[in-house]
Design an enzyme around this catalytic site. Sequence first.
Site, PDB file in Angstrom:
ATOM      1  N   SER A 220       0.837  -1.184   0.000  1.00 12.36           N
ATOM      2  CA  SER A 220       0.000   0.000   0.000  1.00 12.36           C
ATOM      3  C   SER A 220       0.883   1.249   0.000  1.00 12.36           C
ATOM      4  CB  SER A 220      -0.980  -0.048   1.180  1.00 12.36           C
ATOM      5  OG  SER A 220      -2.021   0.877   1.024  1.00 12.36           O
ATOM      6  N   ASP A 332      -8.140  -5.939  -6.142  1.00 13.69           N
ATOM      7  CA  ASP A 332      -7.804  -4.787  -5.300  1.00 13.69           C
ATOM      8  C   ASP A 332      -8.582  -3.575  -5.790  1.00 13.69           C
ATOM      9  OD1 ASP A 332      -6.719  -2.802  -3.740  1.00 13.69           O
ATOM     10  OD2 ASP A 332      -4.630  -3.393  -4.074  1.00 13.69           O
ATOM     11  N   HIS A 362      -6.591  -6.104  -1.592  1.00  9.52           N
ATOM     12  CA  HIS A 362      -5.485  -5.233  -1.215  1.00  9.52           C
ATOM     13  C   HIS A 362      -4.496  -5.998  -0.341  1.00  9.52           C
ATOM     14  CE1 HIS A 362      -3.738  -1.285  -1.049  1.00  9.52           C
ATOM     15  NE2 HIS A 362      -3.725  -1.283   0.280  1.00  9.52           N
TER      16      HIS A 362
END
Length: 604
Positions: A220, A332, A362
Site C-alpha cells: 500500500s 484490489d 489489497h
Amino acid sequence: MQRQTFSLLAGGTAVALALAVTAGPQPTAGAVDGDVQHPVFVDGQAQPVYTDSASWIREEGWAIADVDSDGDGAPDRIHFDITRPAETEEGVKLPVLMEASPYYAGGNDVVNHDVHHELWEPGKPGRPDRDGVRRSDVGPSIISNSMVNTWVPRGFAVMHVESVGTGESEGCPTIGGPEETAAVKAVIDWVGGRARAVDADGAPLRADWTTTQVGMMGTSYNGTLPNAVASTGVPNLKAIVPVSAIDNWYDYYRADGAVVAPGGYQGEDEDVLFDYVYTRADREICKPVRAQIARDQDRTTGDHSPFWSKRNYLKDARKVRAAVFVVHGLQDNNVKTRQAAEWYAAVSRHVPHRIYWHQGGHGGAAPATDLNKWFTHFLFDVDNDAETAPHAIIEREDGNDVTYADWPVPGSGDVVLRGSAPGDDATGDLSTVRGHGRSSYATFSDIPTQTVEDLVESGSSEHGLVFTSAPLTGSLHLSGTPTADLRFSLGQGAANVTVGVVDIAPDGSVARVISEGWRDPQNRRRIDRSLRVRPGQAYAMDVTLQANDYVFAPGHRVGVVVMQSELDYTILPPAGNELTLDMSRTTFGLPFVGGPEAFLDATR
C-alpha cells in the site's frame, strides 16, 4: 489506502524457506572465517544462519534530508531504525532491506468528505463538502519489527523509515509529493555514503557495516514509497517489490476528471490522508502545508494539474535503475489494478522486471521462493533464475500459480464488441456484429444508490445498460486493460459515467466484477481542463478501465455495463440525471487471449 502497518513478512511467519546450510557461489558464502559466519546460499536463496536474535545489533538514527518541507529553515531529519547481525561488527558487510512508511506511529481520527451532492458544472461555484465518517486506526508509537525475523537471519540488515512528518521524523507529509520522496531517498543516500545521519545525541552515524546495496518493499503506502524513490534513479537502490502500490496519485483519487474514491474509503482525498498520517509531535507547524494540499487537490472540478503531476512517478519511470517485482491483487479495489499494470509496462522497457497477480484484494505477497531469489540475486549478486524465469506469475482462479512469458499474456488482443438495445430480459446482446439490434439509442436515469452488481442483477434497464454475450461454450481468457469508446448525450450539464466488465453466472448473478472505469464528460477531451456540456448534444468519449487477468468459465457470459454514478466510488448526486447512449457508434475493447477468433469460438 490501507490504514495499518502492513508487513509483507512480519514476524517471519509468512514464508518458510529451506534451512540447509551449504556453500553458495560467492567466495565467502557459507564459509566461517575464523569465528565469523558469512551469508549462505542454497539453490540461489539466502539461508537463515544469523539466528541468534539476542546478538543482533539494533540502533536508530536520523538522516539529514535535502529538503525543508515544514519551512522551519532547517533540513528535515528522517527517523530510521536498523537491525543487523552482530557479525557486521566483525567485518561482514551486508545489504539492506528497507520498508518506509507513514503508518508506524499509528493514525489520527479523520473526517472524510461528503459525496452526496450535485455535480459541478463549468460556470457554477463550488461548494464546501467536508462532512463525513470519522474513523481511527491507531497503532503503537514504535517504528516496526516487520521483516526482521525473516530477513535478518538470512543476512540482510533490515531498516524501517518513518516518512516525513510522521512519528519522530521532522517535516510535513505531502502525500505522494516530491518532499516525501526526497526524505526516504536521504536514508538510502546515507546507506550509500552520500548523505549524513546522526544519532539521538546528534553524533554522526556511519553505515560502515553495509555493502551499500538497498532493496525496498512494502504494501500500500509502504509499497508506493519504493516506486517513488526508484523514480529518482538513486544508484544504490537495486531492487524493489511494490505490493498494492501507487504510481500515479491522480489515478488513486481521480479518474479522467471524475472524483473517484479508493474502494472502501468513499470520500477520502489527499487532505484526509494527510490528517491521518500527520503524527509528529508538533501539531502546528504543518498546518500551512495541509491547507495548501486541500486547495490544490481540487475536488470541485477533478481536473489534472501541476499538483498531481508532482505525484506521478510514471513520468520519471525512465530514471528507474532498480529491478522491479510488482505484486498486486486482481480484486484490489483500493489501489486499483491500473496502477500496477501501467507501472509494470513503464519499467519493463529498461530494467529487470517481474509481476505477480494474485486472486485477492489489497495486500498479499509474492511467492516466498521468488521473493528470496529476487533480493538474493540483486543485493548479493548470487546467480539464480531471478532474471531468466518467466516474467509473469498469475494465481489462477483455482488457486494455482501459473507462469507466463510476460503480461499481458502474449497473444492477447482487443476484441471490438458492440451492444444492442435491451430486450425483454432488460439486457442487450454483446457481440462483434456491427449495427445489429433493435434500436440505436437507449436512455437511462441516474440513481446514487446502486453498484455495478446491483444494476446487473436488477433485471431493469431504467438506471443503466447491461450487454451480455451468448453463454460461453469454452473458457475465455481476458488479459490486459479493457476500454470503451462511447457516443452519448446528456439531459443536463454534468454526469458521472461508469463502465464495467462482469462475469455473469448461469443463474444471472454476478460471479465477479472484473473491471470498472470512470470519466467525467466535462473532461472528454483532456483531463486537465473541464469543458461545458450542452444538454442534448452528442459527444464522443473514451474510458479506460482497470487492468485484469481473468478466465471466464464455460456456461458463463461476458457482461459489459454502462451506468452513471457508482455507490462505492463516485460523487453521488441526486437521482434523475439522464444519459442517452448511441449504441450503433459505441464500442468496447476487451483484450482476450487469442483475439477475435477466441471470442467467436467461445460464443458460437
